[in-house]
Design a protein around this motif. Structure first.
Motif, PDB file in Angstrom:
ATOM      1  N   TRP A   1       0.844  -1.191   0.000  1.00 34.29           N
ATOM      2  CA  TRP A   1       0.000   0.000   0.000  1.00 34.29           C
ATOM      3  C   TRP A   1       0.878   1.239   0.000  1.00 34.29           C
ATOM      4  O   TRP A   1       1.924   1.275   0.651  1.00 34.29           O
ATOM      5  CB  TRP A   1      -0.905   0.026   1.236  1.00 34.29           C
ATOM      6  CG  TRP A   1      -2.009  -0.986   1.190  1.00 34.29           C
ATOM      7  CD1 TRP A   1      -1.899  -2.335   1.330  1.00 34.29           C
ATOM      8  CD2 TRP A   1      -3.402  -0.721   1.002  1.00 34.29           C
ATOM      9  NE1 TRP A   1      -3.138  -2.929   1.239  1.00 34.29           N
ATOM     10  CE2 TRP A   1      -4.080  -1.968   1.048  1.00 34.29           C
ATOM     11  CE3 TRP A   1      -4.148   0.450   0.824  1.00 34.29           C
ATOM     12  CZ2 TRP A   1      -5.466  -2.074   0.888  1.00 34.29           C
ATOM     13  CZ3 TRP A   1      -5.521   0.351   0.676  1.00 34.29           C
ATOM     14  CH2 TRP A   1      -6.163  -0.903   0.707  1.00 34.29           C
ATOM     15  N   VAL A   2       0.431   2.238  -0.757  1.00 39.54           N
ATOM     16  CA  VAL A   2       1.113   3.528  -0.777  1.00 39.54           C
ATOM     17  C   VAL A   2       0.112   4.616  -0.410  1.00 39.54           C
ATOM     18  O   VAL A   2      -1.100   4.379  -0.351  1.00 39.54           O
ATOM     19  CB  VAL A   2       1.712   3.838  -2.167  1.00 39.54           C
ATOM     20  CG1 VAL A   2       2.739   2.793  -2.556  1.00 39.54           C
ATOM     21  CG2 VAL A   2       0.607   3.961  -3.230  1.00 39.54           C
ATOM     22  N   THR A   3       0.633   5.797  -0.162  1.00 41.03           N
ATOM     23  CA  THR A   3      -0.227   6.955   0.023  1.00 41.03           C
ATOM     24  C   THR A   3       0.140   8.014  -0.995  1.00 41.03           C
ATOM     25  O   THR A   3       1.317   8.183  -1.333  1.00 41.03           O
ATOM     26  CB  THR A   3      -0.118   7.542   1.443  1.00 41.03           C
ATOM     27  OG1 THR A   3      -1.031   8.640   1.569  1.00 41.03           O
ATOM     28  CG2 THR A   3       1.289   8.013   1.765  1.00 41.03           C
ATOM     29  N   VAL A   4      -0.864   8.717  -1.486  1.00 45.02           N
ATOM     30  CA  VAL A   4      -0.616   9.858  -2.366  1.00 45.02           C
ATOM     31  C   VAL A   4      -0.721  11.162  -1.584  1.00 45.02           C
ATOM     32  O   VAL A   4      -0.629  12.241  -2.161  1.00 45.02           O
ATOM     33  CB  VAL A   4      -1.586   9.868  -3.564  1.00 45.02           C
ATOM     34  CG1 VAL A   4      -1.399   8.624  -4.406  1.00 45.02           C
ATOM     35  CG2 VAL A   4      -3.045  10.010  -3.112  1.00 45.02           C
ATOM     36  N   LYS A   5      -0.911  11.041  -0.268  1.00 51.78           N
ATOM     37  CA  LYS A   5      -0.956  12.213   0.609  1.00 51.78           C
ATOM     38  C   LYS A   5       0.145  12.058   1.665  1.00 51.78           C
ATOM     39  O   LYS A   5      -0.102  11.532   2.757  1.00 51.78           O
ATOM     40  CB  LYS A   5      -2.322  12.338   1.264  1.00 51.78           C
ATOM     41  CG  LYS A   5      -3.448  12.638   0.271  1.00 51.78           C
ATOM     42  CD  LYS A   5      -4.763  12.918   0.976  1.00 51.78           C
ATOM     43  CE  LYS A   5      -5.823  13.371  -0.004  1.00 51.78           C
ATOM     44  NZ  LYS A   5      -7.105  13.701   0.657  1.00 51.78           N
ATOM     45  N   PRO A   6       1.348  12.500   1.354  1.00 49.97           N
ATOM     46  CA  PRO A   6       2.510  12.197   2.202  1.00 49.97           C
ATOM     47  C   PRO A   6       2.385  12.628   3.654  1.00 49.97           C
ATOM     48  O   PRO A   6       2.985  12.009   4.530  1.00 49.97           O
ATOM     49  CB  PRO A   6       3.643  12.954   1.505  1.00 49.97           C
ATOM     50  CG  PRO A   6       3.194  13.120   0.093  1.00 49.97           C
ATOM     51  CD  PRO A   6       1.720  13.269   0.154  1.00 49.97           C
ATOM     52  N   TRP A   7       1.610  13.662   3.956  1.00 48.29           N
ATOM     53  CA  TRP A   7       1.547  14.160   5.327  1.00 48.29           C
ATOM     54  C   TRP A   7       0.236  13.821   6.013  1.00 48.29           C
ATOM     55  O   TRP A   7      -0.022  14.310   7.104  1.00 48.29           O
ATOM     56  CB  TRP A   7       1.788  15.678   5.341  1.00 48.29           C
ATOM     57  CG  TRP A   7       3.128  16.005   4.786  1.00 48.29           C
ATOM     58  CD1 TRP A   7       3.406  16.576   3.584  1.00 48.29           C
ATOM     59  CD2 TRP A   7       4.386  15.718   5.389  1.00 48.29           C
ATOM     60  NE1 TRP A   7       4.767  16.677   3.389  1.00 48.29           N
ATOM     61  CE2 TRP A   7       5.396  16.152   4.500  1.00 48.29           C
ATOM     62  CE3 TRP A   7       4.781  15.135   6.598  1.00 48.29           C
ATOM     63  CZ2 TRP A   7       6.746  16.022   4.770  1.00 48.29           C
ATOM     64  CZ3 TRP A   7       6.137  15.015   6.869  1.00 48.29           C
ATOM     65  CH2 TRP A   7       7.097  15.456   5.969  1.00 48.29           C
ATOM     66  N   GLU A   8      -0.558  12.962   5.417  1.00 50.87           N
ATOM     67  CA  GLU A   8      -1.831  12.595   6.021  1.00 50.87           C
ATOM     68  C   GLU A   8      -1.597  11.650   7.200  1.00 50.87           C
ATOM     69  O   GLU A   8      -1.241  10.494   7.030  1.00 50.87           O
ATOM     70  CB  GLU A   8      -2.736  11.929   4.981  1.00 50.87           C
ATOM     71  CG  GLU A   8      -4.131  11.617   5.497  1.00 50.87           C
ATOM     72  CD  GLU A   8      -5.006  10.996   4.427  1.00 50.87           C
ATOM     73  OE1 GLU A   8      -6.175  11.391   4.305  1.00 50.87           O
ATOM     74  OE2 GLU A   8      -4.507  10.113   3.693  1.00 50.87           O
ATOM     75  N   HIS A   9      -1.780  12.169   8.409  1.00 51.26           N
ATOM     76  CA  HIS A   9      -1.624  11.389   9.643  1.00 51.26           C
ATOM     77  C   HIS A   9      -0.334  10.569   9.631  1.00 51.26           C
ATOM     78  O   HIS A   9      -0.326   9.398  10.006  1.00 51.26           O
ATOM     79  CB  HIS A   9      -2.835  10.486   9.847  1.00 51.26           C
ATOM     80  CG  HIS A   9      -4.129  11.234   9.915  1.00 51.26           C
ATOM     81  ND1 HIS A   9      -5.199  10.933   9.111  1.00 51.26           N
ATOM     82  CD2 HIS A   9      -4.507  12.300  10.658  1.00 51.26           C
ATOM     83  CE1 HIS A   9      -6.202  11.761   9.373  1.00 51.26           C
ATOM     84  NE2 HIS A   9      -5.804  12.609  10.300  1.00 51.26           N
ATOM     85  N   ARG A  10       0.736  11.197   9.208  1.00 49.56           N
ATOM     86  CA  ARG A  10       2.009  10.492   9.061  1.00 49.56           C
ATOM     87  C   ARG A  10       2.559  10.064  10.415  1.00 49.56           C
ATOM     88  O   ARG A  10       2.585  10.832  11.369  1.00 49.56           O
ATOM     89  CB  ARG A  10       3.030  11.390   8.363  1.00 49.56           C
ATOM     90  CG  ARG A  10       4.395  10.730   8.215  1.00 49.56           C
ATOM     91  CD  ARG A  10       5.320  11.489   7.309  1.00 49.56           C
ATOM     92  NE  ARG A  10       6.611  10.817   7.209  1.00 49.56           N
ATOM     93  CZ  ARG A  10       7.436  10.936   6.184  1.00 49.56           C
ATOM     94  NH1 ARG A  10       7.104  11.698   5.152  1.00 49.56           N
ATOM     95  NH2 ARG A  10       8.584  10.305   6.169  1.00 49.56           N
ATOM     96  N   SER A  11       3.003   8.820  10.480  1.00 47.54           N
ATOM     97  CA  SER A  11       3.671   8.337  11.686  1.00 47.54           C
ATOM     98  C   SER A  11       5.125   8.770  11.657  1.00 47.54           C
ATOM     99  O   SER A  11       5.662   9.169  10.614  1.00 47.54           O
ATOM    100  CB  SER A  11       3.586   6.814  11.792  1.00 47.54           C
ATOM    101  OG  SER A  11       4.419   6.193  10.831  1.00 47.54           O
ATOM    102  N   ARG A  12       5.759   8.659  12.797  1.00 48.79           N
ATOM    103  CA  ARG A  12       7.155   9.085  12.913  1.00 48.79           C
ATOM    104  C   ARG A  12       8.068   8.293  11.992  1.00 48.79           C
ATOM    105  O   ARG A  12       9.107   8.798  11.559  1.00 48.79           O
ATOM    106  CB  ARG A  12       7.606   8.926  14.374  1.00 48.79           C
ATOM    107  CG  ARG A  12       9.002   9.405  14.689  1.00 48.79           C
ATOM    108  CD  ARG A  12       9.256   9.352  16.184  1.00 48.79           C
ATOM    109  NE  ARG A  12       9.091   8.005  16.710  1.00 48.79           N
ATOM    110  CZ  ARG A  12      10.041   7.072  16.702  1.00 48.79           C
ATOM    111  NH1 ARG A  12      11.229   7.354  16.172  1.00 48.79           N
ATOM    112  NH2 ARG A  12       9.827   5.884  17.214  1.00 48.79           N
ATOM    113  N   ARG A  13       7.649   7.058  11.634  1.00 52.05           N
ATOM    114  CA  ARG A  13       8.508   6.171  10.851  1.00 52.05           C
ATOM    115  C   ARG A  13       8.039   6.009   9.406  1.00 52.05           C
ATOM    116  O   ARG A  13       8.560   5.176   8.677  1.00 52.05           O
ATOM    117  CB  ARG A  13       8.596   4.823  11.553  1.00 52.05           C
ATOM    118  CG  ARG A  13       9.416   4.891  12.849  1.00 52.05           C
ATOM    119  CD  ARG A  13       9.202   3.688  13.745  1.00 52.05           C
ATOM    120  NE  ARG A  13       9.532   2.411  13.149  1.00 52.05           N
ATOM    121  CZ  ARG A  13      10.752   1.884  13.098  1.00 52.05           C
ATOM    122  NH1 ARG A  13      11.772   2.548  13.625  1.00 52.05           N
ATOM    123  NH2 ARG A  13      10.956   0.692  12.555  1.00 52.05           N
TER     124      ARG A  13
END
Length: 608
Positions: free
Chosen positions: A212-224
């Motif tokens: 799975w990937v995300t196209v929204k890099p900062w959407e609820h991003r975890s520290r890792r």
């Protein structure tokens, strides 16, 4: 490329027609000059032509799938209409290896069908298809329609509309609003050639060759580098599953935080295991983020370290004992008490009546010693054969490991698979009637599920009560992309009943001794914000200590692009308020493609 999502289609009814339209069949095909792909797709999730025959539908072949049981090709109209709600692509199910090639301009005559991956009982949305096709090649070597780029700007911030109350909560009949809802946007691209660029991996490559990937890099991003699932209202709209039409050996072995650089391009599909999926005919290049497994700190001499770790159906035939041992010794720093979940009996999934697990546990203990750790002692209770769920014949159960050099176990005879543990008062202090013991094992809440294991420990003269849990799984719940919105979480009913019993037992302990040190831990199979956790916490009898972490570090599991909490350690007021404690979710598995379990272990350190 064989994958879980395609291989399991063989057991399903491909080209199933929704019940509401299954009786609608034209006696003659619709006219070719009036039916194009966007007419078939329509402006809702269900084709307005479902069940009807169509003739000479034109388009260009954008990709073919010649493996698995869902064989066929994707057809896209190079002349789109001006309605953003209507897809210009559709899957043509051939049932055998398609005889067309990418770039062929073809016309297709066949029946429009709505196929529900997993069957209608799953609650899944359907995939619009043309079935029983007759394909005519008009020309070859044509340009494939340019892919629609999916990016942060194109995907709406709201995930899905609420279902129609008049349709039992289904979204199927609602007009698509692709500029308002993410799932409507993805649905408007069903079957079309799409593309993501420089997409960060948020769920590692799994054994079924998907990630799975995300196209929204900062959407609820975890520290890792992942995306955290923080509530039922924050489903993370930028997530999308990636599969491939190429050879399995060529699929990238990615970890969370890695990036598929460049363009990943292919048709938009929908499957049972995750919903909207980009099936790549072209994969981006994997760029590693260099993610490393975490190591927690060693507890001090005065701190008691208590951990929970789901070791994923461990039995003597597994090859992971040394790795699990190294994780416990090195990454977890040899906790004083470890609650293990999913310890199987001594012959694993062989269903011959065996229930003992001494071979399994002692093999792990020996491996821990070999890895430089302590020689743990252990306590458990064998389940009644085939009564605790899990893999048939495996008889999974919870097991306490404890370091006898640091902590002692209070044994009180009488505990067995069917005897309920109780609470008594001795010299003004709470005591267990049996230790180890099981909580209310005859209650129907534990039908085909693991019964909690309670034990009494002593550390530096202080008594600590530990309850090891493995609550009912989420099996049977509808997915986030279900046609029913909000999705139905059927498994909660049993889990809530189980949580009620655990909380009642803790309440009994605290009524006898208000300042008792009580820990309820394990694979709770539910989120820290869930109703299950609220019931476990009750009126303050317990508190989920993972909530002491920042929100972007609250996860123990990674599923379909959502990092989430399933494993928890809940503590009584004496631990929460009466002393300092430290909590650590030790990420050694869930973010990695070469995991030895799908769960991350948790560690609590405190001074009783």
């Amino acid at each position: 490329m064989p994958s879980r999502s395609s291989a399991r289609l063989a057991a399903l009814t491909v080209a199933a027609v929704c019940s509401a339209t299954s009786a609608v069949v034209l006696t003659s095909p619709a006219h070719a000059d009036s039916v194009r792909v966007h007419d078939i797709q329509g402006t809702t999730r269900i084709s307005p032509l479902a069940g009807q025959k169509v003739a000479d539908v034109p388009g260009v072949v954008t990709a073919t799938r010649a493996y698995g049981s869902s064989r066929g090709f994707w057809l896209q109209d190079p002349t789109p209409d001006d309605d953003p709600a209507t897809s210009e692509g559709v899957f043509v199910f051939t049932g055998s290896a398609p005889k067309v090639a990418v770039g062929d301009s073809v016309t297709v005559t066949g029946t429009v069908s709505e196929y529900v991956p997993g069957g209608t009982s799953s609650g899944n949305q359907s995939l619009t298809e043309i079935t029983k096709p007759v394909v005519t090649t008009v020309s070859t070597g044509n340009a494939v329609p340019a892919p629609t780029v999916i990016d942060a700007g194109s995907v709406p911030s709201r995930y899905t509309p609420a279902g129609d109350p008049a349709a039992n909560g289904s979204v199927n009949g609602l007009p698509l609003e692709p500029s308002k809802y993410a799932t409507d946007y993805y649905e408007s691209l069903e079957g079309m050639n799409v593309q993501v660029e420089n997409a960060r991996v948020v769920t590692a490559t799994d054994p079924y060759t998907e990630l799975w990937v995300t196209v929204k890099p900062w959407e609820h991003r975890s520290r890792r580098g992942g995306t955290v699932y923080g509530s039922y209202e924050s489903q993370n709209t930028g997530r999308i599953q990636i599969q491939s039409l190429g050879a399995p050996a060529d699929f990238p072995k990615a970890n969370v935080g890695d990036t598929l650089t460049g363009a990943t391009t292919g048709p938009m599909d929908f499957n049972q295991f995750g919903g909207y999926t980009l099936v790549a005919s072209r994969l981006g290049t994997l760029e590693s983020a260099g993610l490393q497994r975490e190591t927690t700190r060693k507890q001090s001499r005065h701190e008691l370290a208590v951990a929970t770790y789901n070791v994923q159906n461990l039995d003597p035939s597994d090859a992971t004992f040394d790795e699990h041992a190294a994780a416990i010794v090195n990454n977890l720093q040899s906790p004083d008490i470890v609650s293990l979940e999913e310890i199987q009996d001594d012959n694993g999934a062989k269903d011959d009546g065996t229930v003992g697990a001494s071979a399994t546990v002692n093999k792990l203990i020996d491996a821990i010693v070999a890895a430089g750790g302590p020689r743990y002692d252990w306590r458990s209770i064998d389940p009644v054969n085939d009564q605790d769920g899990g893999e048939p014949g495996g008889n999974i159960r919870q097991v306490f490991l404890f370091n006898p050099e640091r902590v002692s176990f209070v044994d009180r005879a009488g505990g067995d698979s069917t005897t309920a543990v109780g609470v008594t008062k001795v010299h003004g202090k709470a005591r267990l009637t049996v230790s180890p013991g099981r909580i209310a094992p005859a209650d129907t809440a534990w039908a085909n599920s693991r019964k909690p294991l309670a034990g009494e420990f002593v550390f530096r003269g202080e008594t600590v009560f530990v309850i090891a849990n493995h609550l009912n799984s989420k099996g049977g719940d509808q997915g986030l992309t279900a046609q029913y919105q909000p999705p139905v979480r059927r498994s909660e009913v049993q889990r809530h009943a189980q949580a009620t019993l655990v909380n009642a037992f803790v309440k009994d302990l605290l009524q006898v001794q208000r300042n008792a040190n009580v820990i309820a831990l394990g694979d709770m199979n539910d989120f820290e914000f869930s109703g299950t956790t609220q019931i476990l916490e009750g009126d303050g009898e317990l508190w989920s200590a993972i909530k002491s972490l920042p929100k972007n570090e609250r996860y123990t599991y990674d599923y379909q692009g959502n990092q989430q909490v399933l494993d928890q350690i809940l503590v009584s007021p004496a631990i929460r308020r009466g002393c300092d404690f430290e909590y650590d979710s030790v990420h050694i598995n869930s973010e990695f493609n070469d995991q030895i379990s799908d769960h991350d272990p948790q560690v609590l350190r405190f001074r009783p």
